[in-house]
Design a protein around this motif. Sequence first.
Motif, PDB file in Angstrom:
ATOM      1  N   TRP B  38     -17.865  29.525  66.979  1.00 40.71           N
ATOM      2  CA  TRP B  38     -17.525  29.029  65.648  1.00 40.71           C
ATOM      3  C   TRP B  38     -16.041  28.655  65.638  1.00 40.71           C
ATOM      4  O   TRP B  38     -15.193  29.424  66.120  1.00 40.71           O
ATOM      5  CB  TRP B  38     -17.793  30.079  64.576  1.00 40.71           C
ATOM      6  CG  TRP B  38     -19.255  30.327  64.323  1.00 40.71           C
ATOM      7  CD1 TRP B  38     -20.022  31.336  64.829  1.00 40.71           C
ATOM      8  CD2 TRP B  38     -20.126  29.528  63.509  1.00 40.71           C
ATOM      9  NE1 TRP B  38     -21.316  31.222  64.372  1.00 40.71           N
ATOM     10  CE2 TRP B  38     -21.410  30.131  63.554  1.00 40.71           C
ATOM     11  CE3 TRP B  38     -19.954  28.384  62.719  1.00 40.71           C
ATOM     12  CZ2 TRP B  38     -22.511  29.616  62.856  1.00 40.71           C
ATOM     13  CZ3 TRP B  38     -21.042  27.872  62.038  1.00 40.71           C
ATOM     14  CH2 TRP B  38     -22.300  28.481  62.104  1.00 40.71           C
ATOM     15  N   ARG B  40     -13.122  26.575  62.916  1.00 41.45           N
ATOM     16  CA  ARG B  40     -12.970  26.030  61.578  1.00 41.45           C
ATOM     17  C   ARG B  40     -11.736  25.146  61.467  1.00 41.45           C
ATOM     18  O   ARG B  40     -10.834  25.216  62.298  1.00 41.45           O
ATOM     19  CB  ARG B  40     -12.907  27.140  60.541  1.00 41.45           C
ATOM     20  CG  ARG B  40     -11.638  27.973  60.575  1.00 41.45           C
ATOM     21  CD  ARG B  40     -11.685  29.034  59.453  1.00 41.45           C
ATOM     22  NE  ARG B  40     -10.459  29.844  59.419  1.00 41.45           N
ATOM     23  CZ  ARG B  40     -10.261  30.816  58.523  1.00 41.45           C
ATOM     24  NH1 ARG B  40     -11.191  31.089  57.620  1.00 41.45           N
ATOM     25  NH2 ARG B  40      -9.141  31.504  58.560  1.00 41.45           N
ATOM     26  N   TYR B  95     -16.432  24.241  58.806  1.00 39.25           N
ATOM     27  CA  TYR B  95     -16.805  25.195  59.843  1.00 39.25           C
ATOM     28  C   TYR B  95     -17.723  24.493  60.835  1.00 39.25           C
ATOM     29  O   TYR B  95     -18.755  23.929  60.448  1.00 39.25           O
ATOM     30  CB  TYR B  95     -17.495  26.412  59.227  1.00 39.25           C
ATOM     31  CG  TYR B  95     -16.525  27.323  58.516  1.00 39.25           C
ATOM     32  CD1 TYR B  95     -16.033  26.995  57.248  1.00 39.25           C
ATOM     33  CD2 TYR B  95     -16.076  28.501  59.109  1.00 39.25           C
ATOM     34  CE1 TYR B  95     -15.118  27.820  56.601  1.00 39.25           C
ATOM     35  CE2 TYR B  95     -15.167  29.331  58.474  1.00 39.25           C
ATOM     36  CZ  TYR B  95     -14.688  28.982  57.220  1.00 39.25           C
ATOM     37  OH  TYR B  95     -13.781  29.793  56.580  1.00 39.25           O
TER      38      TYR B  95
END
Lengths: 110, 118
Positions: B38, B40, B95
């Motif tokens: 992940w 962002r 994200y």
Amino acid sequence: QSALTQAASVSGSPGQSITISCTGTSSDVGSYNLVSWYQQHPGKAPKVMIFEVSKRPSGVSNRFSGSKSGNTASLTISGLQAEDEADYYCCSYAGSSTYVFGIGTKVTVL
Amino acid sequence: QLQLQESGPGLVKPSETLSLTCTVSGGSISSTSSYWGWIRQPPGKGLEWIANIYYSGTTYYNPSLESRVTVSVDTSKSQFSLKLSSVTAADTAVYYCASRQVIGYYFDYWGQGALVTV
């Protein structure tokens, strides 16, 4: 873990070569040959252009090249084209399975 | 070709928990060649790595976010998920989920991104 330092903007005329620098520390860029570079056009996801300092993924133009010296990595774009206008981010492995990105450089083709 | 797609609420209230899911298709989430990550990007700002997870469930977190982040994987659904607790306006961002090569240490495939506003 601080963001890697990049110039806010770099510009060049079509056909010219430009170099984007990415400065880290001895804990990230300086310790590992695991720097990657990403191109991001507005509203799009990043795209990897260089990995492991100087390797190009399949399909990426050979006008893109990477290098590293000490705590600073560099991305060179030769034969600059209008389509190269984008934001560019460096990323380095920083040990302990963590990563740090650069603050980004906006490339403008004049 | 591997494809990743983020999904989840686009609006989260302050102090609540942000939850996103990434669905992987065109390849196996149980591949031993990939980690899942992940990343962002706040509006107009740069990229920030949040976390990685292996199909086995082993996780790796950004130290600056570790106290608020939980990442998990569901191989039966070909999905991995992000939870970020106690959100503030500073967590407003696009994200992205991405795959990270085990060899090469780079993010090769990315989702289109999901804007989450706090």
